[in-house]
Design a protein around this motif. Structure first.
Motif, short mmCIF file in Angstrom:
data_model
loop_
_atom_site.label_atom_id
_atom_site.label_comp_id
_atom_site.label_asym_id
_atom_site.label_seq_id
_atom_site.Cartn_x
_atom_site.Cartn_y
_atom_site.Cartn_z
N PHE A 61 21.58 -20.17 45.72
CA PHE A 61 22.52 -20.47 44.64
C PHE A 61 23.87 -20.85 45.22
N GLU A 62 24.50 -21.89 44.65
CA GLU A 62 25.88 -22.25 44.96
C GLU A 62 26.62 -22.31 43.64
N VAL A 63 27.25 -21.18 43.26
CA VAL A 63 27.84 -21.04 41.94
C VAL A 63 29.26 -20.50 42.04
N PRO A 96 42.27 -19.34 30.53
CA PRO A 96 41.07 -18.54 30.79
C PRO A 96 40.03 -19.33 31.58
N THR A 97 39.20 -18.61 32.33
CA THR A 97 38.07 -19.27 32.99
C THR A 97 36.89 -19.25 32.03
N ASP A 98 36.30 -20.39 31.81
CA ASP A 98 35.22 -20.55 30.85
C ASP A 98 33.95 -20.89 31.62
N TYR A 99 33.16 -19.87 31.95
CA TYR A 99 31.95 -20.08 32.73
C TYR A 99 30.76 -20.35 31.81
N ASP A 102 33.98 -24.53 33.76
CA ASP A 102 34.65 -24.07 34.98
C ASP A 102 33.66 -23.58 36.02
N GLY A 103 32.40 -23.91 35.86
CA GLY A 103 31.38 -23.49 36.81
C GLY A 103 30.34 -22.61 36.13
#
Length: 158
Positions: free
Chosen positions: A128-130, A70-73, A112-113
């Motif tokens: 923003f750079e996200v 999973p992606t964990d933001y 993860d961002g």
């Protein structure tokens, strides 16, 4: 006030129960474990055991899908970002990146961002750079004159 004068309010904390320390303690002899048997011994972990019968959690079928990757933001609302700008923790002229948010104390670690969410109001013109951003967040940021650059080919998500 001196360090040796600091104390809790009376009755705010109780001493822990010391089990197996004699009959007068109220938890002596068997130490609250009852009499004999497997659960009276040490090192027993029989959480889902049903006496040899197939346990319920193994009888029921598996359902659904569990993503092993999973992606964990780190999710953060634009209102929190605006508070940090107002408090002087974030530089309004520099781009808002994961490193900038960690330095400002808005995010604990990178994961993860960062995903920007649209709750709250933003007045500052920020770049923003996200990793990800919701459509409402992008609309609010661009409405305030800012910009959103999504890293690593990610797309805006609802």
């Amino acid at each position: 006030m001196k360090l040796n004068e600091i104390s809790d309010n009376p009755g705010s904390s109780k001493n822990r129960m010391r089990v197996g320390r004699g009959i007068g303690s109220g938890k002596g002899k068997t130490g609250g474990r009852g009499v004999k048997g497997q659960k009276a011994r040490t090192g027993v972990a029989i959480k889902g055991f049903e006496g040899g019968q197939m346990p319920l959690h193994r009888r029921l079928p598996k359902r659904g899908f569990h993503n092993p990757f999973p992606t964990d933001y780190n999710e953060i609302n634009i209102g929190r970002v605006q508070q940090a700008v107002d408090a002087g923790k974030l530089d309004a002229n520099a781009p808002v990146t994961v490193e900038a948010l960690i330095a400002a104390g808005l995010v604990a670690k990178a994961r993860d961002g960062v995903k920007i969410l649209g709750q709250g109001e933003i007045k500052a013109k920020l770049a923003f750079e996200v990793a990800a951003a919701s459509k409402s967040a992008i609309a609010a940021i661009e409405g305030a004159g800012g910009s959103v650059k999504l890293l690593a080919g990610e797309t805006a998500t609802a």
